[in-house]
Design an enzyme around this catalytic site. Structure first.
Site, mmCIF file in Angstrom:
data_model
loop_
_atom_site.group_PDB
_atom_site.id
_atom_site.type_symbol
_atom_site.label_atom_id
_atom_site.label_comp_id
_atom_site.label_asym_id
_atom_site.label_seq_id
_atom_site.Cartn_x
_atom_site.Cartn_y
_atom_site.Cartn_z
ATOM 1 N N LYS A 169 -35.404 0.406 7.396
ATOM 2 C CA LYS A 169 -34.516 1.553 7.602
ATOM 3 C C LYS A 169 -33.715 1.383 8.895
ATOM 4 C CE LYS A 169 -35.123 6.636 7.837
ATOM 5 N NZ LYS A 169 -36.190 7.673 7.867
ATOM 6 N N SER A 214 -40.083 12.310 5.472
ATOM 7 C CA SER A 214 -39.064 11.302 5.209
ATOM 8 C C SER A 214 -39.566 10.019 4.576
ATOM 9 C CB SER A 214 -38.311 10.969 6.500
ATOM 10 O OG SER A 214 -37.497 12.044 6.889
ATOM 11 N N SER A 246 -35.510 11.152 4.696
ATOM 12 C CA SER A 246 -34.390 10.363 5.158
ATOM 13 C C SER A 246 -34.504 8.868 4.867
ATOM 14 C CB SER A 246 -34.229 10.569 6.679
ATOM 15 O OG SER A 246 -35.361 10.116 7.400
#
Length: 470
Positions: A80, A179, A155
């Site tokens: 990420k 997330s 996220s």
């Protein structure tokens, strides 16, 4: 190539170590898959093809030379884009940080490399990771492989979409408000939010330290298509690190628990509505656990709604202190969502309010700890509604309120520092969307969470990877 991308990380590592596959073949297969499906999904925003191929060639030479190798030797993974990688920008999904190149790896990347894994790409996230829908003002929208018009969650939505579609076997994400688990639920893969302190959390950010909410509630963790891969990755990532003063060494497996292990089942969490299809899926997961020898009963933990609201006040109360500079970096759509969410949460007026909030958190934690002495595991939905259409969370104030309501099952674990695993347990017939359930446990009992998640996976799990739009 098709067979390679369908293998689990454990299977890939075994075949590489046994010389049935080369790391070069494995990396090339996943890079080819990124080329084939990423244009439709926009999950991987920076492909590390040259570096990955060079590292794979070196991995093959090391194996041929008989060197001792790690448990993920030659296996690719994705990261990420709010997790530091040396020599690359940590963009947090915003144009203002597009050139924010960092000098060193985050501890989780360092440990994956030490285990022999090879980074092949950086994945998308919402602006500053402050949304449960993955659309970035720097990189654009990530689509859900199961349904292109529905959110991939957030996220860590880029990694979840990449995993579900076969672009990577393992991803690294983080979780301060679900997330790791929100996108796992939306994309039909597995993940775990580790206990606070289990996995080191450190970055090269612009300030020397972290907000209180981040210190108390944020964790780094793994995502994969199979629970066994999540377990292996967690064991690689865990343990104290000098860059995180609150990270600790703790054994992965705790004392043997009396059998049968009792599971509290919460099909319709307090504090809002639950789609009947999702409640039914939770009850089927409970039946799967009963079939595996667990003792299940529908019962709610104490002060459940209070835990949800305490999380909201803690995270929003802390974000207010940095909202001015953060707002200058975020896109208008992201800020609209954040402001609408903030309007739903009573502000903390002064230092007394902050102190009272910490007292409240401690009381909730003590009540849950007592409850979980009798009920070591909690089974619930991940989201109480199906993944929403793109932008529905920011289009109106009502949309933000709906998003806050549907994500309520994920946040007690953040507030209290508990481990919480997400595993697919079915699909919605009307939309084809996957439905994940949560297994939340006592601190540092990730082993129990993952064991239960594996029992559900064995009986109800989904077949992935899939072709986008399936």
């Amino acid at each position: 190539m098709s067979e390679i991308r369908q293998l689990s990380a454990i299977d890939l590592a075994r075949r590489i170590s046994e010389r049935q596959l080369s790391s070069t073949e494995v990396v090339d297969a996943h890079l080819a898959r990124i080329d084939a499906v990423n244009p439709a999904l926009n999950a991987v925003v920076h492909v590390l093809a040259d570096q990955a191929r060079a590292t794979a060639a070196l991995a093959d030479r090391r194996l041929a030379a008989g060197e001792k190798v790690g448990p993920l030797h030659g296996v690719p993974f994705t990261v990420k884009e709010n997790i530091d990688m040396a020599g690359l920008p940590t963009t947090w999904g915003v144009p203002a940080l597009a050139q924010a190149v960092v000098p060193m790896d985050a501890p989780v990347v360092e440990r994956m490399r030490a285990a022999g894994a090879i980074p092949i790409g950086r994945t998308n996230l919402p602006d500053m990771a402050l949304r449960i829908h993955t659309v970035s003002s720097l990189h654009g929208l990530t689509r859900n492989p199961w349904h292109p018009e529905r959110t991939a969650g957030g996220s860590s939505g880029g990694d979840a979409a990449a995993l579900a579609s076969g672009m990577t076997p393992i991803g690294l994400g983080n979780d301060i408000g679900g997330s790791l688990r929100n996108p796992a639920n939306a994309c039909g893969i597995a993940s775990i939010r580790p206990s606070a302190g289990r996995v080191p959390d450190a970055d090269c950010g612009p300030i020397d330290g972290s907000l209180l909410a981040v210190q108390l509630m944020n964790v780094q963790g793994p995502m994969a298509r199979r629970v066994a891969d999540v377990r292996l990755a967690l064991r690689i990532l865990m343990g104290a690190h000098p860059r995180d003063p609150w990270s600790i060494d703790a054994p992965f497996e705790g004392p043997a628990a009396p059998r049968p292990i009792r599971v509290a089942v919460l099909p319709e969490p307090l504090g809002g509505r639950t789609d009947p299809v999702i409640a039914a899926t939770v009850r089927r997961a409970a039946e799967a656990l009963a079939d595996a020898g667990y003792a299940v009963a529908e019962i709610a933990p104490p002060r459940y709604e209070q835990a949800i609201e305490c999380w909201s006040r803690l995270i929003m109360g802390d974000l207010v202190s940095v909202l001015a500079p953060v707002s200058q970096m975020m896109g208008p759509d992201a800020m609209t969502f954040l402001q609408s969410f903030q309007a739903l949460v009573p502000p903390l007026a002064d230092t007394t309010a902050w102190s009272n909030l910490m007292v409240e958190r401690h009381g909730i934690g003590r009540a849950w700890s007592s409850f979980m002495a009798d009920w070591p595991l909690l089974l619930s939905p991940t989201w109480t509604q199906l993944p929403f259409e793109h932008g529905a969370d920011s289009a109106t104030a009502a949309g933000a309120a709906t998003a806050k309501e549907l994500m309520r099952p994920v946040v007690p674990a953040n507030l209290l520092g508990l481990p919480s695993a997400c595993v697919p347990a079915g699909r919605d017939e009307a939309t084809g969307l996957p439905i994940g359930v949560l297994i939340t446990g006592r601190r540092f009992r990730e082993d129990q969470c993952l064991e239960a998640a594996e029992a559900i996976e064995a009986r109800l799990g989904l077949t992935t990877p899939i072709d986008p739009g399936r």
